[in-house]
Design a protein around this motif. Sequence first.
Motif, mmCIF file in Angstrom:
data_model
loop_
_atom_site.group_PDB
_atom_site.id
_atom_site.type_symbol
_atom_site.label_atom_id
_atom_site.label_comp_id
_atom_site.label_asym_id
_atom_site.label_seq_id
_atom_site.Cartn_x
_atom_site.Cartn_y
_atom_site.Cartn_z
ATOM 1 N N LEU A 143 27.419 -23.425 -3.678
ATOM 2 C CA LEU A 143 27.977 -23.810 -2.378
ATOM 3 C C LEU A 143 26.890 -24.205 -1.389
ATOM 4 N N LEU A 144 25.800 -23.441 -1.353
ATOM 5 C CA LEU A 144 24.706 -23.785 -0.437
ATOM 6 C C LEU A 144 24.125 -25.161 -0.744
ATOM 7 N N LEU A 145 23.937 -25.453 -2.022
ATOM 8 C CA LEU A 145 23.430 -26.779 -2.390
ATOM 9 C C LEU A 145 24.438 -27.868 -2.029
ATOM 10 N N ALA A 146 25.716 -27.612 -2.296
ATOM 11 C CA ALA A 146 26.755 -28.599 -1.994
ATOM 12 C C ALA A 146 26.864 -28.850 -0.491
ATOM 13 N N LEU A 147 26.570 -27.855 0.319
ATOM 14 C CA LEU A 147 26.573 -28.034 1.776
ATOM 15 C C LEU A 147 25.310 -28.745 2.255
ATOM 16 N N THR A 148 24.179 -28.349 1.738
ATOM 17 C CA THR A 148 22.890 -28.764 2.291
ATOM 18 C C THR A 148 22.479 -30.179 1.919
ATOM 19 N N VAL A 149 22.664 -30.568 0.681
ATOM 20 C CA VAL A 149 22.168 -31.874 0.240
ATOM 21 C C VAL A 149 22.775 -33.031 1.046
ATOM 22 N N PRO A 150 24.099 -33.097 1.232
ATOM 23 C CA PRO A 150 24.613 -34.227 2.021
ATOM 24 C C PRO A 150 24.204 -34.178 3.493
ATOM 25 N N VAL A 151 24.105 -32.994 4.043
ATOM 26 C CA VAL A 151 23.707 -32.876 5.450
ATOM 27 C C VAL A 151 22.256 -33.317 5.619
ATOM 28 N N GLN A 152 21.405 -32.884 4.717
ATOM 29 C CA GLN A 152 20.003 -33.281 4.818
ATOM 30 C C GLN A 152 19.857 -34.800 4.706
ATOM 31 N N ARG A 153 20.603 -35.394 3.791
ATOM 32 C CA ARG A 153 20.501 -36.851 3.630
ATOM 33 C C ARG A 153 20.989 -37.566 4.889
ATOM 34 N N GLN A 154 22.059 -37.072 5.513
ATOM 35 C CA GLN A 154 22.597 -37.740 6.698
ATOM 36 C C GLN A 154 21.708 -37.580 7.926
ATOM 37 N N PHE A 155 20.993 -36.472 8.025
ATOM 38 C CA PHE A 155 20.131 -36.282 9.188
ATOM 39 C C PHE A 155 18.696 -36.770 8.960
ATOM 40 N N PHE A 156 18.203 -36.669 7.729
ATOM 41 C CA PHE A 156 16.784 -36.945 7.513
ATOM 42 C C PHE A 156 16.491 -37.924 6.386
ATOM 43 N N GLY A 157 17.528 -38.498 5.786
ATOM 44 C CA GLY A 157 17.304 -39.467 4.715
ATOM 45 C C GLY A 157 16.857 -40.803 5.267
ATOM 46 N N TRP A 158 16.447 -41.663 4.373
ATOM 47 C CA TRP A 158 16.080 -43.021 4.767
ATOM 48 C C TRP A 158 17.318 -43.702 5.327
ATOM 49 N N PRO A 159 17.158 -44.577 6.302
ATOM 50 C CA PRO A 159 18.323 -45.222 6.924
ATOM 51 C C PRO A 159 19.257 -45.906 5.917
ATOM 52 N N TRP A 160 18.692 -46.602 4.922
ATOM 53 C CA TRP A 160 19.549 -47.266 3.940
ATOM 54 C C TRP A 160 20.306 -46.243 3.099
ATOM 55 N N ARG A 162 21.224 -43.176 4.144
ATOM 56 C CA ARG A 162 22.271 -42.601 5.005
ATOM 57 C C ARG A 162 23.483 -43.518 5.046
ATOM 58 N N ALA A 163 23.246 -44.778 5.288
ATOM 59 C CA ALA A 163 24.352 -45.727 5.401
ATOM 60 C C ALA A 163 25.103 -45.851 4.074
ATOM 61 N N ARG A 164 24.365 -45.874 2.990
ATOM 62 C CA ARG A 164 24.969 -46.040 1.668
ATOM 63 C C ARG A 164 25.831 -44.851 1.276
ATOM 64 N N HIS A 165 25.440 -43.643 1.705
ATOM 65 C CA HIS A 165 26.120 -42.426 1.271
ATOM 66 C C HIS A 165 26.957 -41.754 2.352
ATOM 67 N N VAL A 166 27.116 -42.367 3.502
ATOM 68 C CA VAL A 166 27.759 -41.680 4.621
ATOM 69 C C VAL A 166 29.159 -41.187 4.272
ATOM 70 N N LEU A 167 29.979 -42.024 3.681
ATOM 71 C CA LEU A 167 31.349 -41.607 3.362
ATOM 72 C C LEU A 167 31.367 -40.542 2.272
ATOM 73 N N ALA A 168 30.574 -40.744 1.233
ATOM 74 C CA ALA A 168 30.532 -39.772 0.142
ATOM 75 C C ALA A 168 29.984 -38.427 0.616
ATOM 76 N N ASP A 169 28.968 -38.463 1.475
ATOM 77 C CA ASP A 169 28.384 -37.215 1.979
ATOM 78 C C ASP A 169 29.380 -36.449 2.835
#
Length: 187
Positions: A143-160, A162-169
């Motif tokens: 659960l912690l991994l499932a919560l953290t990975v999408p949040v980290q990508r949306q706040f600190f991932g590369w802009p492309w 973030r945009a590519r994965h926004v809906l899936a995250d």
Amino acid sequence: MPSILWTLLVAAATAVVTALATGLFVTPRMEARKKRLGDVHATRDTFSANMTRIISACGLLQKVQLPADDEPGWTPVMRERLAGERERWWQQLDDATRWLIDNVAAYAGSWPTSHLIQFAVDYAGNARMVVLSEREEATKLELLLALTVPVQRQFFGWPWSRARHVLADHRAFAETVARISGEPAAS
């Protein structure tokens, strides 16, 4: 000659008044703003570091399991050391999620949209509740991994990214939150 002297005197007085006004009124405001912006960025960096710590500790805890009691080649000392390391990784998870929840107002409020603010607040609350829960260890880590990975990508991932994965995250995060709270996932 008097007109040159007068011009120099006016120019010098103007420079002194301008420097004085700038030093008294503009510089202090700029220094305060610089400090506030520095604090915001430092808090965001710590937010990122704690999410990285959570991902790392979860990965280690999933990968490094305590061996069975009858496992050959494992002495009691090695078992004790490994148990100590696993306890330390759990403490890192506890410390990281405690920081997240204790400082959520500082880092969440630094983003420009209410959607991002709510995303950070929801993440911090749910991550802390997972650590505090009485779930099995493997479930907590998942659960912690499932919560953290999408949040980290949306706040600190590369802009492309973030945009590519926004809906899936956001969908993955919502499904994990629903799973934590025991609600059926929305389709």
